[in-house]
Motif scaffolding. Structure first.
Motif, short mmCIF file in Angstrom:
data_model
loop_
_atom_site.label_atom_id
_atom_site.label_comp_id
_atom_site.label_asym_id
_atom_site.label_seq_id
_atom_site.Cartn_x
_atom_site.Cartn_y
_atom_site.Cartn_z
N UNK A 1 0.82 -1.21 0.00
CA UNK A 1 0.00 0.00 0.00
C UNK A 1 0.85 1.26 0.00
N UNK A 2 1.93 1.29 0.80
CA UNK A 2 2.80 2.46 0.82
C UNK A 2 3.43 2.69 -0.55
N UNK A 3 3.83 1.60 -1.20
CA UNK A 3 4.43 1.70 -2.53
C UNK A 3 3.45 2.31 -3.52
N UNK A 4 2.21 1.83 -3.51
CA UNK A 4 1.19 2.36 -4.41
C UNK A 4 0.90 3.83 -4.08
N UNK A 5 0.93 4.16 -2.80
CA UNK A 5 0.71 5.55 -2.40
C UNK A 5 1.82 6.44 -2.95
N UNK A 6 3.06 5.97 -2.90
CA UNK A 6 4.18 6.75 -3.44
C UNK A 6 4.01 6.99 -4.94
N UNK A 7 3.56 5.97 -5.66
CA UNK A 7 3.34 6.13 -7.10
C UNK A 7 2.24 7.16 -7.35
N UNK A 8 1.16 7.07 -6.58
CA UNK A 8 0.07 8.03 -6.75
C UNK A 8 0.53 9.45 -6.44
#
Length: 960
Positions: free
Chosen positions: A572-579
């Motif tokens: 989830x943190x990784x996806x948040x960074x991409x967003x």
């Protein structure tokens, strides 16, 4: 369609005097004196009638028995006298402990049935069996307690067993089963029959089967414990504590002799010790000669009565309720392959396939040092387990968990209230089963902790089995401690984020210098935030790209297992960074687009009139001599060329998207994003396809985007632009041939200058003279093209003085107050003349400025310092004189797409990634990425063309 339709009739819907005819798939009437059989598929004679003939179905002939022989034999073919009465079916009955005899030893039918009493004395100890047809030796507890086949008071009869009343027995058990999800408790018929007797037999005689049966009833009650209850688990704990003298099995403190191993103990923190203290004594590798990728799970299975059935390998889908091919089911136990399976199963199918529960003790098989096979017990985390009526296993704190051992898939037995032969009122299903494999950190040899199987049960109130269904899932997950990776990511984010702040401050300072302002106002703060948004987007992009490629390389290429992919919840943190990267980069891109659409630009025409012409003066009727007009077509031509290169990029966007999609979907690079250990680009259609990893999808796609983009940049810069076409350099050459310079201001006091003054003095000539001029230039028979004598420098970064900017704005205000005519035919003469004079004024002013005519607004030419080039700012402030910095490259492309390729490429990559992560489709991401490229290119061209026409007085109708 009507001719092919038949009514739906079920066997249960047939009336008592009808049967279900399987040949017609419909109910049919029975004959005279007949009724439906127990199975419902044929007819039998009514009580008091015997069968004369029977061919199945309704082909039965019945005959009434005489009054003195009103009973019917057990097979239904003969009439017989019954001395002790009739059953409801019209057959003879006997008292308890008697057997019914209808034929002699040689098979001759007796006229009157006999009820023979079984001899329960010490010589025989016999009693009638369950069917009442033969005498058998009575149960051994009867013999032991009463020395007979009777269990008379004060002895205790429980579950068909006899116990001494004066013996120390476990407390009376509570035969209720708690279904916490439904909020109900039922008195189970199975528990009523077997709970007390199993507890007594296990306690007194250490009967293995009885102990196993008691343990199974505790498991059916979700292993729930209560300090105030004597349910199945309470009785089991009572016996477990009271039989410590019997010793333990295999040196395991929780496994008592003759008892099943149900619990690991309830000491705080015990779960973390069980799961993390010891390592599984086998290493795993993905590649090489010694690769070991199979998890050899094996289970000991028991029936509800406590009988051992067999050892079962989990291969073949023993625990997977969803149907699938054997190859795909067995893929669940391939090490490193994340497995997920889910489906809906009807309650009717569950009742049919799992009428009797099977209980499993799960182990993981491994070979010892001497080659001997050993088993490692796999603990179970039952999410439905309650301790003192509280769920203790549903939190993430491992220290509070209460681990168990035995489990089942479906329990359709304990939910039967009155009759074990009837359907259950409630069934319990293992709706979620997850096997977790955790890797030991900082080990390079593929060492894992003991696996953990997590089970969540669903209680279903059976109402209409045909229409009811349950969603079930089975998964095998591989995980490792990601805390160190999170710390490293946070450190990188903190350090790079701090550097981004400093870099943004430098950019803001450079921007303030270029705008000619020294006041820190709200606009300055807003500009800093825009700079910081772009730099922070780059920070997030660097971190996510590094993370994605790291997991891709190290997970797929490792031989001995040293890293495992993060779980979906850990991504989830990784996806948040991409967003965040996408949103911030989109903000930077829009700011870049707006700045390019609002630049100030003017084309300086150095061409001078050739001679004079006679021209009629309007209104005066006289002809005067005037300077020959200079053709505007060269300016229009340069304007069109500038208009064409506004959205030219260093790469081909369409080829970029198609190439990425080709390698992902056609070549098969997308298979590298699967959560398995295989690095193959192809997959068999018959093999199991693991779920996608969002980190690997991002890593694979970004790696391809960057690799293909770098190859494109190398190809265009090294080959195409050198040997085929370099539009930026050609534009500079074209300006020189056309005798037109370009004056650009991207900021208030900063911009670019392209010196296009022809070394031949004029360019408005015929083809022969142009060719001659080019030939002289090629042979170095004329001066060089540079702004300074004997130099070739044609492009400059310019930092103009405040006075110069004010004078430019004054002329430009006149120039843009009235735009060019909307139509050539009905234009206003005054407006046209005013615009023409403003254009000529600006052209004269800028050309004279370049020629150092205005001493109060003069300029100097110098080289930029190395640090100035690196920081992208100017240290000197142009107070009295403007400064022209020599530009070895074509830095004016910063106001074009061409000079901002990195920003555009990162924005495209992030757009592609966001769409893919949201849709899990590379094709859709590629299509939408290309569409957004075209949309923004259209906006850039359209609005850029309007700005060009507005700032240069070039009529937009001539921009094609």
């Amino acid at each position: 369609a009507r001719a092919s339709s038949v009514p739906l009739q079920r066997p249960a819907a047939c009336a008592a005097d009808r049967y279900f005819d399987s040949s017609r798939l419909a109910c049919a009437p029975c004959g005279a004196h007949q009724r439906q059989s127990a199975g419902g598929s044929s007819c039998v004679c009514e009580p008091g009638y015997r069968m004369v003939s029977s061919n199945g179905g309704f082909s039965v002939t019945c005959e009434k028995c005489p009054e003195n022989m009103s009973g019917v034999t057990q097979d239904g073919w003969n009439c017989i006298t019954c001395p002790k009465g009739l059953t409801l079916e019209g057959k003879c009955k006997c008292l308890s402990n008697e057997i019914l005899v209808e034929r002699s030893i040689d098979g001759i039918l007796l006229k009157e049935a006999l009820c023979i009493h079984c001899n329960g004395s010490e010589q025989s100890f016999s009693a009638s069996d369950a069917s009442g047809s033969r005498c058998v030796r009575c149960e051994k507890t009867f013999i032991h307690v009463s020395k007979s086949c009777d269990c008379s008071s004060p002895n205790i009869l429980a579950g068909g067993l006899c116990f001494f009343a004066q013996e120390s027995l476990p407390p009376k058990g509570v035969a209720t089963v708690r279904f916490a999800e439904l909020g109900i408790s039922l008195t189970s018929a199975w528990f009523l029959k077997n709970l007390q007797s199993s507890a007594f037999a296990c306690w007194l005689y250490s009967n293995v089967t009885a102990c196993q049966a008691l343990g199974n009833m505790c498991v059916m009650n979700m292993n729930s414990l209560s300090s105030s209850s004597t349910d199945a688990c309470g009785l089991f704990q009572y016996i477990f504590i009271g039989t410590a003298r019997l010793g333990i099995v295999h040196s395991i403190a929780y496994w008592r002799h003759n008892l099943p191993w149900l619990y690991y103990g309830d000491q705080p923190g015990l779960a973390s010790q069980v799961l993390e203290k010891n390592h599984f004594p086998t290493t795993f590798s993905f590649k090489g000669r010694d690769k070991d990728v199979k998890l050899q799970f094996i289970a000991a299975s028991f029936d509800a009565a406590g009988n051992f059935l067999k050892w079962q390998s989990l291969e073949g889908g023993i625990l997977q309720l969803c149907p699938d091919t054997e190859t795909k089911l067995d893929a669940a136990y391939t090490f490193g392959t994340t497995y997920r399976q889910s489906c809906k199963i009807s309650v009717s199918k569950i009742l049919l396939d799992f009428a009797n529960p099977i209980f499993y003790d799960l182990f993981l098989e491994f070979n010892g040092d001497n080659g001997q096979q050993h088993l490692w017990a796999v603990p179970v985390l039952n999410l439905n387990l309650q301790y003192n009526e509280k769920f203790v296993n549903q939190g993430s704190n491992m220290n509070n968990w209460l681990l168990t051992r035995r489990f089942f898939l479906v329990d359709a037995l304990s939910g039967k209230e009155t009759d074990l032969g009837k359907p259950p009122r409630v069934i319990r299903i293992a709706s979620e089963i997850a096997i977790s494999i955790r890797l030991v950190s900082h080990m390079q040899r593929g060492t894992i902790y003991p696996p953990l199987i997590t089970i969540a049960y669903t209680d279903v109130l059976v109402q209409n089995p045909e229409t009811q269904s349950v969603m079930v899932s089975f998964s095998v997950n591989y995980e490792m401690d990601q805390s160190e990776a999170r710390i490293q990511t946070d450190v990188a984010l903190g350090v790079l984020g701090g550097l981004a702040v400093l870099w943004s401050l430098l950019k803001t300072a450079g921007w303030k210098r270029r705008t000619g302002s020294s006041i820190i106002d709200l606009q300055t703060v807003f500009k800093f935030l825009l700079f910081y948004a772009g730099d922070l987007a780059n920070v997030f992009f660097i971190i996510t790209v590094g993370t994605g490629i790291y997991w891709l390389v190290f997970f797929k290429a490792q031989q001995f297992v040293s890293v495992l992919l993060p779980l979906p919840s850990q991504e989830e943190d990784f996806v948040t960074y991409i967003a965040c990267a996408f949103c911030l980069k989109a903000l930077q891109f829009l700011q870049l687009l707006i700045s390019q659409l609002t630049i100030d630009i003017f084309f300086i025409d150095w061409e001078r009139p050739k001679g004079k012409v006679l021209k009629a003066v309007e209104g005066e009727g006289v002809i005067k001599s005037a300077a020959a007009p200079v053709s505007i077509w060269r300016t229009y031509f340069i304007a069109n060329e500038w208009n064409e290169i506004q959205s030219v990029r260093k790469i081909n966007p369409l080829f970029q998207v198609l190439a990425v999609l080709f390698f992902l979907e056609v070549v098969g690079f997308s298979n590298l994003a699967l959560m398995d250990a295989s690095s193959s680009l192809t997959r068999s259609s018959e093999s199991y396809v693991a779920p996608w990893s969002r980190i690997l999808r991002f890593g694979v796609s970004v790696a391809l985007w960057i690799a293909i983009a770098i190859l494109q940049v190398i190809f265009f810069s090294v080959f195409y632009e050198r040997f085929v076409e370099d539009k930026i350099s050609q534009f500079v050459d074209l300006c020189c041939v056309s005798n037109i310079s370009v004056f650009l201001l991207s900021h208030n006091c900063f911009g670019y200058y392209i010196h296009g003054r022809s070394v031949h003095g004029h360019a408005d000539t015929n083809m022969e003279e142009i060719n001659m001029n080019l030939k002289r230039e090629a042979e170095n028979l004329c001066s060089q093209r540079g702004l300074l004598p004997n130099t070739d420098g044609q492009t400059f970064q310019i930092s103009i003085s405040r006075k110069m900017r004010l004078h430019y704005d004054w002329i430009h205000e006149t120039l843009t107050r009235k735009r060019g005519p909307a139509r050539l035919l009905n234009s206003s003469a005054n407006t046209f003349e005013q615009s023409t004079r403003a254009y000529n004024t600006m052209n004269k002013f800028l050309s004279s400025f370049i020629d150092h005519v205005h001493k109060e607004m003069d300029y100097i030419v110098k080289d930029k310092l190395l640090l100035e080039r690196i920081l992208g700012m100017e240290f000197m402030e142009p107070i009295e004189k403007s400064i022209f910095y020599n530009d070895e490259g074509h830095s004016f492309s910063d106001v074009l797409y061409y000079g901002n390729e990195s920003t555009l490429l990162i924005f495209d990559i992030l757009f592609f990634s966001v769409v893919d992560l949201a849709s899990q489709s590379f094709v859709l991401a590629a299509v939408l990425t290309y569409l957004q490229q075209e949309v923004f290119r259209f906006i850039r061209n359209t609005l850029g063309q309007k700005n060009l026409a507005s700032k240069t007085l070039v009529d937009e109708r001539f921009l094609i």
